[in-house]
Design a protein around this motif. Sequence first.
Motif, mmCIF file in Angstrom:
data_model
loop_
_atom_site.group_PDB
_atom_site.id
_atom_site.type_symbol
_atom_site.label_atom_id
_atom_site.label_comp_id
_atom_site.label_asym_id
_atom_site.label_seq_id
_atom_site.Cartn_x
_atom_site.Cartn_y
_atom_site.Cartn_z
ATOM 1 N N MET A 1 0.846 -1.200 0.000
ATOM 2 C CA MET A 1 0.000 0.000 0.000
ATOM 3 C C MET A 1 0.880 1.249 0.000
ATOM 4 O O MET A 1 1.846 1.345 0.749
ATOM 5 C CB MET A 1 -0.913 0.011 1.225
ATOM 6 N N SER A 2 0.552 2.237 -0.865
ATOM 7 C CA SER A 2 1.346 3.458 -0.954
ATOM 8 C C SER A 2 1.257 4.267 0.330
ATOM 9 O O SER A 2 0.217 4.302 0.992
ATOM 10 C CB SER A 2 0.865 4.312 -2.129
ATOM 11 N N LYS A 3 2.350 4.893 0.674
ATOM 12 C CA LYS A 3 2.372 5.746 1.856
ATOM 13 C C LYS A 3 1.577 7.020 1.594
ATOM 14 O O LYS A 3 1.640 7.586 0.513
ATOM 15 C CB LYS A 3 3.819 6.085 2.203
ATOM 16 N N LYS A 4 0.821 7.472 2.607
ATOM 17 C CA LYS A 4 0.003 8.670 2.457
ATOM 18 C C LYS A 4 0.887 9.883 2.223
ATOM 19 O O LYS A 4 1.807 10.162 2.986
ATOM 20 C CB LYS A 4 -0.866 8.873 3.695
ATOM 21 N N ALA A 5 0.566 10.637 1.161
ATOM 22 C CA ALA A 5 1.342 11.824 0.807
ATOM 23 C C ALA A 5 0.438 13.050 0.828
ATOM 24 O O ALA A 5 -0.647 13.045 0.242
ATOM 25 C CB ALA A 5 1.964 11.657 -0.576
ATOM 26 N N ILE A 6 0.885 14.081 1.533
ATOM 27 C CA ILE A 6 0.109 15.328 1.569
ATOM 28 C C ILE A 6 0.893 16.452 0.905
ATOM 29 O O ILE A 6 2.115 16.508 0.967
ATOM 30 C CB ILE A 6 -0.261 15.727 3.012
ATOM 31 N N GLY A 7 0.150 17.328 0.255
ATOM 32 C CA GLY A 7 0.742 18.533 -0.304
ATOM 33 C C GLY A 7 0.554 19.684 0.663
ATOM 34 O O GLY A 7 -0.460 19.754 1.374
ATOM 35 N N PHE A 8 1.506 20.586 0.703
ATOM 36 C CA PHE A 8 1.490 21.695 1.664
ATOM 37 C C PHE A 8 1.849 22.968 0.910
ATOM 38 O O PHE A 8 2.952 23.079 0.356
ATOM 39 C CB PHE A 8 2.485 21.419 2.788
ATOM 40 N N ILE A 9 0.917 23.932 0.862
ATOM 41 C CA ILE A 9 1.143 25.192 0.160
ATOM 42 C C ILE A 9 1.048 26.328 1.178
ATOM 43 O O ILE A 9 -0.056 26.729 1.569
ATOM 44 C CB ILE A 9 0.123 25.398 -0.972
ATOM 45 N N PRO A 10 2.182 26.848 1.651
ATOM 46 C CA PRO A 10 2.159 27.935 2.633
ATOM 47 C C PRO A 10 1.973 29.289 1.941
ATOM 48 O O PRO A 10 2.655 29.590 0.951
ATOM 49 C CB PRO A 10 3.529 27.827 3.293
ATOM 50 N N LEU A 11 1.067 30.103 2.466
ATOM 51 C CA LEU A 11 0.791 31.426 1.897
ATOM 52 C C LEU A 11 0.737 32.463 3.014
ATOM 53 O O LEU A 11 0.197 32.197 4.080
ATOM 54 C CB LEU A 11 -0.543 31.424 1.150
ATOM 55 N N ARG A 12 1.282 33.637 2.724
ATOM 56 C CA ARG A 12 1.207 34.746 3.681
ATOM 57 C C ARG A 12 0.339 35.859 3.117
ATOM 58 O O ARG A 12 0.327 36.094 1.921
ATOM 59 C CB ARG A 12 2.600 35.310 3.985
ATOM 60 N N LYS A 13 -0.369 36.557 4.014
ATOM 61 C CA LYS A 13 -1.190 37.680 3.583
ATOM 62 C C LYS A 13 -0.318 38.841 3.126
ATOM 63 O O LYS A 13 -0.600 39.501 2.136
ATOM 64 C CB LYS A 13 -2.119 38.115 4.724
ATOM 65 N N GLY A 14 0.758 39.075 3.859
ATOM 66 C CA GLY A 14 1.630 40.197 3.537
ATOM 67 C C GLY A 14 2.676 39.836 2.504
ATOM 68 O O GLY A 14 3.203 38.738 2.487
ATOM 69 N N SER A 15 2.991 40.780 1.642
ATOM 70 C CA SER A 15 4.043 40.593 0.649
ATOM 71 C C SER A 15 4.565 41.967 0.259
ATOM 72 O O SER A 15 3.809 42.813 -0.211
ATOM 73 C CB SER A 15 3.513 39.869 -0.586
#
Length: 390
Positions: A1-15
């Motif tokens: 069984m494949s290992k669970k993979a999560i995607g992570f997209i960090p976003l900031r309000k300020g730029s």
Amino acid sequence: MSKKAIGFIPLRKGSKGIPGKNKKKLLGSPLFTWVLTEALFSDLDEVYIFTDDDEIIGYVNQNFSWSKKVKTFKRDASNATDTASTESAMLEFCTESKVSFEIFCLLQATSPMTKSTDINLALKKLRSENYDSLLSVVKTHRFTWSKNGESLNYDYRNRPRRQDFDGLLIENGAIYCTTQEALMNSRNRLSGKIGTIEMVEESLSEIDSETDWSIIEQLLISKFKTKKSLGRINYLILDVDGVFTDGKVSFSKDGELSKVFDMRDGMGLEILRQHQVEIIVMTSENSEVVAQRMKKLKIENTFLGVKDKFSFLHKVCEEKAISFENLAYIGDDVNDLSNMLRAAWSFCPANATKAIKYHADIILKNDSANGAIREACEFIINYNLRFNDL
């Protein structure tokens, strides 16, 4: 069984470089949705938007509700400053969310050239070759020098030809994958046995300034246009306001009253359906007037309230197994642009916005609500004649 993979997209309000960068529209779609869309159609099991921006959280919850894979998690404001590191965001998420996973895939919104195939390659390589972590790189054939005038990666006295030069791998900042164990032990996106995957050279560009933005935009436009291939048109996708209508609407204190449609357009679409072309309507407005008009025209595939047309079209094409070479699109404004660039044929009414006219394959002679759709239907019928005997 494949290992669970999560995607992570960090976003900031300020730029500081580009104010509101993550929400700014790139070819009609918010910047962060480009990598999010690719992540949703990759082999990742879940994709998390991690941000301190309530507007982004609301946008995702409203416009990506069609996908069970995407989730949002509120980022602590103290960890969303200019000095906060990406690692601190990753560790906060792991600690506070309590999400279980075996593989953590960090994806950067500032790298909109990332494709689902790149993500899948990273996951496959991490799993099959037993790496602890992995990053995306680009091979460049540039010659590098030190400040002291020393050639670092070639002998300047025996300059190699480009085809004989192995080149140099450069981190492009798009994808970082790591196992949970490696991440929690090292508290770093990279550790242990590190692997690489190569992405296309254009992906070396990241968006940190207005100049970067313009470069990426032109690269995407060029990439879409060069990838176009033509087949029989089996599907016609239409916007509503500014395509079916003249873009005007009458309102009362109780809300929307009426829009003006052209009866000739309705007849054109009926005839087009008789030539085995399926009609799909996609509009950002959630209008009862539009719903009733499409019901009258017997257009079953009518999607209202679609703000993120780029990702939603991807979903529709996946579900119906539609190839872009068999698709035509009629739009009139920038929120249609990315889809018009992907479709084999793109049309716009004569009164469309300047940006759309610049990129449309065909600028129709007629205005919206004045025969533009009928004109496009006649073109498609004549164009498809060449495929009848194939």
